[in-house]
Design an enzyme around this catalytic site. Structure first.
Site, mmCIF file in Angstrom:
data_model
loop_
_atom_site.group_PDB
_atom_site.id
_atom_site.type_symbol
_atom_site.label_atom_id
_atom_site.label_comp_id
_atom_site.label_asym_id
_atom_site.label_seq_id
_atom_site.Cartn_x
_atom_site.Cartn_y
_atom_site.Cartn_z
ATOM 1 N N ALA A 1 -4.130 7.775 3.511
ATOM 2 C CA ALA A 1 -2.835 7.619 2.856
ATOM 3 C C ALA A 1 -1.752 8.558 3.416
ATOM 4 C CB ALA A 1 -2.994 7.815 1.353
ATOM 5 N N GLY B 1 0.832 -1.195 0.000
ATOM 6 C CA GLY B 1 0.000 0.000 0.000
ATOM 7 C C GLY B 1 0.865 1.242 0.000
ATOM 8 N N PHE B 2 0.255 2.374 0.342
ATOM 9 C CA PHE B 2 0.999 3.630 0.346
ATOM 10 C C PHE B 2 2.198 3.561 1.299
ATOM 11 C CE2 PHE B 2 -3.134 5.157 -1.190
ATOM 12 C CZ PHE B 2 -2.709 5.892 -2.275
ATOM 13 N N GLY B 3 1.997 2.956 2.489
ATOM 14 C CA GLY B 3 3.060 2.898 3.490
ATOM 15 C C GLY B 3 4.189 1.967 3.089
ATOM 16 N N GLU C 1 -18.425 10.772 -1.269
ATOM 17 C CA GLU C 1 -17.950 10.648 -2.645
ATOM 18 C C GLU C 1 -18.721 9.572 -3.393
ATOM 19 O OE1 GLU C 1 -13.479 12.341 -2.638
ATOM 20 O OE2 GLU C 1 -13.608 10.217 -2.204
ATOM 21 N N ASP D 1 -2.741 2.083 8.390
ATOM 22 C CA ASP D 1 -4.014 1.765 9.032
ATOM 23 C C ASP D 1 -3.847 0.796 10.197
ATOM 24 O OD1 ASP D 1 -5.017 3.285 7.024
ATOM 25 O OD2 ASP D 1 -6.188 1.700 6.056
ATOM 26 N N VAL E 1 0.877 -13.412 4.183
ATOM 27 C CA VAL E 1 1.469 -13.612 5.507
ATOM 28 C C VAL E 1 0.398 -14.191 6.423
ATOM 29 C CG1 VAL E 1 2.511 -12.478 7.497
ATOM 30 C CG2 VAL E 1 3.134 -11.756 5.195
#
Lengths: 404, 404
Positions: free
Chosen positions: A306, A4-6, A161, A291, A70
């Site tokens: 994010a 992800g973003f991280g 949204e 998260d 995992v």
């Protein structure tokens, strides 16, 4: 780790560090989650907001990717268990991300639609379009209205949204496809348990958002808490029953189930409480970000967005390098860059750099920010072209009902 | 009916006729099948070669679409049975299309991959990319080679195009994603039961195609008939066993299973033998076109390709109008416009208007013909952009492994 973003940012930030980076994810792609609702409303194609991890980090010499799931972490032996055998580590950065939080409402989890990954988004798209096809075949007017009632739960950015984009899909595009459709049979409800939309926003913008949704024929209900849903009728805590074949759940997120299996103390939303340096207490070689990590600023938990994951990733990469060099670690401090939410054509709200924008200027800012952040020039180009086309021709390209 | 090339053309051709046209399909989109192999090899996205039926025929006043699955036809009562109730008809045009023909090889049908619709193509893409990810995790060299052995069965246009595109995906794009990959571990085999590729083509072009495949490291095996496949090892009739985790079956097509349930006499490949006017014997109000219909020219069955379906559709639309006006019906006559097959970058073979082209000129002709035939300017634009990008940057955008 997680792509992800991280996770991606950690891998990138360590490109010149004297380490071997192994990125693990059960998917082979990085997903730009902020635009996922546009896949769900047929505006974009999944391939346009996702990019294979291997192609993103292609040039990085100290990088390797493995597509595995995992299953457990052995913190004592410093080893990950995966579906393809164990992997040993010196440093571990856990960034497994979040999933939809149904707050224990099992019937909603079963019949409702979450919005967290590509299969979720494609499922919503297929479901909404199928409802229209089935409504066309339905002779009974009440049954037909139930198929054309779309409920979005949650008045945060995702819910707002989603409701706005759904309304535009139906009122600007699908009306042309279904000339026999009576538009008055279509209802979009946005249910919010509290008394406000976009709680993190200042009042002026909250009101602007509410007004825009109203103009798009989205019925916003405050103080509406969902009790039960059987796929055909939703029951609120007030006892009210609304017939609806579609419930999209945007009311909450929690850390992935993996967190629960680690044997570490979890705080709210299943997130793991971490030290100010983002390390796990007692395991200085293990970091948690995004998260999955729990940190507060001024007594408020950091949001699951994010920018938090990206900033945490930068702190962790720096701390790993500092550890290798024997230097003291840095504490994580979140710099809030503001919030943006789009409600549709020319309509958005933005609270950035102390500025409060709404309407067209906020929409342009939203557009620019999202295009810039999309990874890869090709994705940028294709998304921009898609948006331009839809903007001028009132169209949506991806109106396919795909099946397995 | 069916929203393939044939069904769609009938509906369109009847736009000014004094009839009400109802088009039925179990999917809500028309699929441009000739480019399906490019979805399977990650070159195009499914949304780019499919278009919702409702948007294609949006302006047509006497047209209605219903997304239903036809389960049976009652020829006496003149009624279709569907999963959403019966539909009566005055004229019926059956255009249900074709499906993969495994010739009764059950193990191949179970473990092999067909290529007839979007889910098939996405399944091949996911499978091929997953094989590479798994090969990276595989320590045993023999096991790794088995995961990287890709077998395409059938030396017709689909098999040749598939093998060529697969080779380019691997040798031009994936090699960059997998720097640790030993390209010598990768094998692509094209198995053909007879002694020639592209049997319908003149000898010079057959040889050119074979040479091009050879240059792309595709091993072509003639006289190779598949006997059995268990998902890991394929057994040929000669007794030879080849370890391979991927078998793509492009060796045959037959009419859809619906044909068998109609109670009409079927000829070869499950196709329904029709009169020269394309009517069903004894039922002048029922027509069959496309892959589902059986006609011969000069003793050879018509191929199951789009031009046949389109030309049949035009004949049928004209015959329906002539029936209404009380005029005698026209007989169908197939005008062969030639054959095109592309094998990769700058490489194709074309036999059109008596001309025999190969290499770059044939490739350009293939490109122009396919872009022109794609329905919708948006699809044309996005496919062309995708091709241009891949051509110049040696890339494939859609390298995602999507899951359900």
């Amino acid at each position: 780790m997680g792509a992800g973003f991280g996770g991606l940012r950690v891998a990138r930030a360590l490109r010149r560090a004297p380490v071997q980076v192994i990125l693990l994810d059960r998917n082979n792609y990085h997903l730009f989650q902020p635009l996922l609702y546009q896949v769900a409303t047929a505006g974009l194609e999944p391939e346009q907001i996702a990019k294979p991890v291997r192609s993103i980090l292609r040039g990085q010499k100290n990088f390797d990717f493995r597509m595995v799931e995992v299953t457990a972490v052995d913190l004592v032996q410093r080893r990950l268990e995966t579906n393809a055998g164990p992997i040993a580590y010196d440093f571990l950065v856990l960034a497994p991300g979040g999933e939809t939080n149904f707050f224990g409402l099992e019937t909603v989890a079963k019949h409702g639609l979450g919005l967290k990954d590509i299969p979720d988004a494609v499922a919503i798209r297929n479901h909404v379009l199928t409802c229209f096809e089935q409504a066309m075949l339905e002779a009974d007017p009440e049954q037909r209205r139930a198929r054309l009632t779309f409920i979005v739960v949650g008045g945060g950015p995702t819910g707002v949204e989603m409701a706005g984009a759904l309304s535009e899909l139906i009122r600007l595009v699908l009306v042309k496809d279904y000339p026999r459709l009576n538009i008055k049979d279509v209802r979009i409800l946005l249910l919010e348990a509290t008394d406000r939309l976009l709680a993190a926003m200042p009042e002026r913008l909250r009101e602007a958002a509410g007004k825009t949704l109203w103009r798009k024929y989205v019925e916003v209900r405050f103080g509406a808490t969902v009790a039960d849903y059987d796929g055909i009728r939703i029951r609120l805590k007030s006892g009210e029953i609304i017939p609806a074949h579609t419930v999209i759940w945007a009311a909450g997120a929690r850390a992935t189930g993996l967190n629960d299996r680690l044997g570490l103390a979890t705080a709210r939303q299943g997130r793991i409480a971490v030290e100010p340096t983002l390390q796990v207490a007692g395991h200085p070689e293990v970091y948690v970000i995004g998260d999955a990590a729990y940190r507060e600023t001024n007594g408020v938990p950091l949001p699951m967005v994010a920018p938090v994951a990206i900033q945490m990733a930068e702190t962790v990469a720096r701390n790993i390098v500092r550890t290798l060099r024997g230097r003291p670690l840095r504490e994580f401090r979140y710099r809030d860059q503001g919030t943006l939410a789009t409600i549709g054509r020319n309509a958005a709200v933005a609270h950035v750099f102390g500025l409060q924008l709404s309407g067209f200027p906020a929409w342009v800012m939203w557009l620019v920010v999202h295009i810039i952040q999309l990874i890869g020039f090709r994705n940028k180009l294709f998304v921009l072209l898609n948006w331009a086309w839809d903007y001028f021709f009132y169209e949506r390209a991806a109106r396919l009902i795909t099946r397995d």
